[in-house]
Write a protein that holds these residues in place. Structure first.
Motif, PDB file in Angstrom:
ATOM      1  N   GLN A 122      34.060  40.626  51.531  1.00 13.26           N
ATOM      2  CA  GLN A 122      32.610  40.421  51.443  1.00 13.26           C
ATOM      3  C   GLN A 122      31.885  41.739  51.173  1.00 13.26           C
ATOM      4  N   ASP A 123      32.455  42.832  51.684  1.00 11.04           N
ATOM      5  CA  ASP A 123      31.836  44.148  51.477  1.00 11.04           C
ATOM      6  C   ASP A 123      32.284  44.793  50.166  1.00 11.04           C
ATOM      7  N   GLU A 124      33.083  44.068  49.382  1.00  8.75           N
ATOM      8  CA  GLU A 124      33.534  44.506  48.062  1.00  8.75           C
ATOM      9  C   GLU A 124      34.344  45.799  48.120  1.00  8.75           C
ATOM     10  N   HIS A 125      35.181  45.921  49.153  1.00  5.39           N
ATOM     11  CA  HIS A 125      36.101  47.042  49.210  1.00  5.39           C
ATOM     12  C   HIS A 125      37.304  46.764  48.301  1.00  5.39           C
ATOM     13  N   VAL A 167      35.337  57.907  38.063  1.00 12.44           N
ATOM     14  CA  VAL A 167      36.467  57.456  38.870  1.00 12.44           C
ATOM     15  C   VAL A 167      36.264  57.816  40.336  1.00 12.44           C
ATOM     16  N   VAL A 168      35.851  59.027  40.603  1.00 19.06           N
ATOM     17  CA  VAL A 168      35.628  59.451  41.991  1.00 19.06           C
ATOM     18  C   VAL A 168      34.566  58.580  42.652  1.00 19.06           C
ATOM     19  N   ALA A 169      33.492  58.292  41.922  1.00 19.72           N
ATOM     20  CA  ALA A 169      32.430  57.443  42.472  1.00 19.72           C
ATOM     21  C   ALA A 169      32.961  56.042  42.769  1.00 19.72           C
ATOM     22  N   ARG A 172      35.248  56.073  45.921  1.00 19.31           N
ATOM     23  CA  ARG A 172      34.439  56.188  47.140  1.00 19.31           C
ATOM     24  C   ARG A 172      33.682  54.899  47.423  1.00 19.31           C
ATOM     25  N   ARG A 173      33.099  54.322  46.395  1.00 20.85           N
ATOM     26  CA  ARG A 173      32.321  53.088  46.564  1.00 20.85           C
ATOM     27  C   ARG A 173      33.199  51.939  47.048  1.00 20.85           C
TER      28      ARG A 173
END
Length: 305
Positions: A122-125, A167-169, A172-173
């Motif tokens: 749900q948190d889109e991890h 990619v880094v963003a 992390r996201r």
């Protein structure tokens, strides 16, 4: 009669998040035995058995157990680090089960993450990610593979620095915890840009908090790990050296025979008492050279036939 692949096989690709998630969450399971009360036909049951044999047998080998232990230590070591993160490397010849081991470890990490963070979807991890290094790649090529996995757009004018920022963003996201880089030796086949590729990997270890798992052919002895840059990168990794099984001692022979018995118990044959292959242990060793990948193809192929 030919057995064609289904459209569902597209869902098992590892290098895109949606298909990787489907593969990790829907492992193939052995079909229930066919009996008089079964609602499936003999033909359907045979298809289910062949599906399982062609991709469902995954054994908990000593290599997987060692990988779990070293990954556990690496995750713990990385908890509060903000640079020089630790990782694990699977190195060895072909047909020794590097990618299979990596799949098992990815599934294990996702299961552990689900237990600890039950609402991650749900948190889109994206807890686990996988890329396969194309042959002759440089840093920019590798970053494009990362972008493809996360579904990021890549523009023709994007520089290596631009792609790295994207990619880094994304990592992390997505709160990515484990990053698997397979076929790492393909970075070694191109002298130009090799230093840049090593610097990229080192930089990613500092940019993100994820733990890296590298897989490749004899990576520890490759040009990728030579020189000051490579040695610095390698110093951060615990190495699992995958080797062929041996036949030189009683303990080695016992381990090989146990592996055969474990495989044999999963072959899904209707009239095959487990233990039938005991007398063929030495022959199977000679046929396969002690390679778990070769043994798997030989036994599952014979079972399907």
């Amino acid at each position: 009669m030919l057995s064609f692949t289904s459209h569902d096989s597209d869902k098992t690709a590892l290098n895109r998040w949606e298909s990787l998630l489907h593969y990790l969450q829907h492992p193939l399971t052995a079909p229930a035995p066919l009996d008089t009360n079964s609602t499936v036909s003999r033909y359907e049951h045979d298809q289910q058995r062949m599906d399982y044999l062609s991709g469902g047998i995954v054994l908990l080998t000593s290599t997987v157990a060692q990988g779990r232990l070293l990954l556990t230590r690496a995750f713990q070591a990385n908890r509060s680090r903000n640079s020089g993160h630790a990782g694990v490397m699977l190195s060895g010849d072909s047909a020794l089960g590097k990618t299979t081991t990596a799949k098992r470890l990815m599934r294990w990490v996702l299961e552990e993450y689900t237990r600890q963070v039950p609402h991650w979807e749900q948190d889109e991890h994206i807890p686990v990610m996988y890329v396969e290094v194309p042959s002759g790649s440089n840093a920019k090529d590798l970053l494009r593979e990362f972008c493809d996995f996360y579904g990021l757009s890549v523009l023709s004018r994007d520089t290596t620095a631009d792609l790295r920022t994207k990619v880094v963003a994304a990592i992390r996201r997505a709160r990515t915890q484990l990053i698997v880089v397979d076929e790492l030796h393909n970075l070694s086949g191109r002298a130009s840009g090799l230093g840049e590729a090593v610097d990229l990997l080192k930089g990613l270890h500092n940019d993100v908090s994820a733990t890296f798992l590298y897989c490749g052919l004899d990576v520890t002895n490759s040009t990728l790990m030579h020189g000051a840059r490579g040695q610095q990168l390698m110093s951060r990794f615990a190495v699992v050296e995958l080797e062929s099984y041996k036949w030189s001692s009683a303990d080695h022979r016992k381990e090989w025979k146990q592996l055969i018995r474990t495989f044999e118990s999963q072959l899904q044959l209707r009239n095959h008492p487990v233990g039938t292959l005991n007398t063929l242990a030495e022959y199977l060793y000679q046929r396969t050279g002690g390679s778990i990948g070769s043994l798997s193809r030989l036994l599952t192929g014979a079972a399907i036939d």
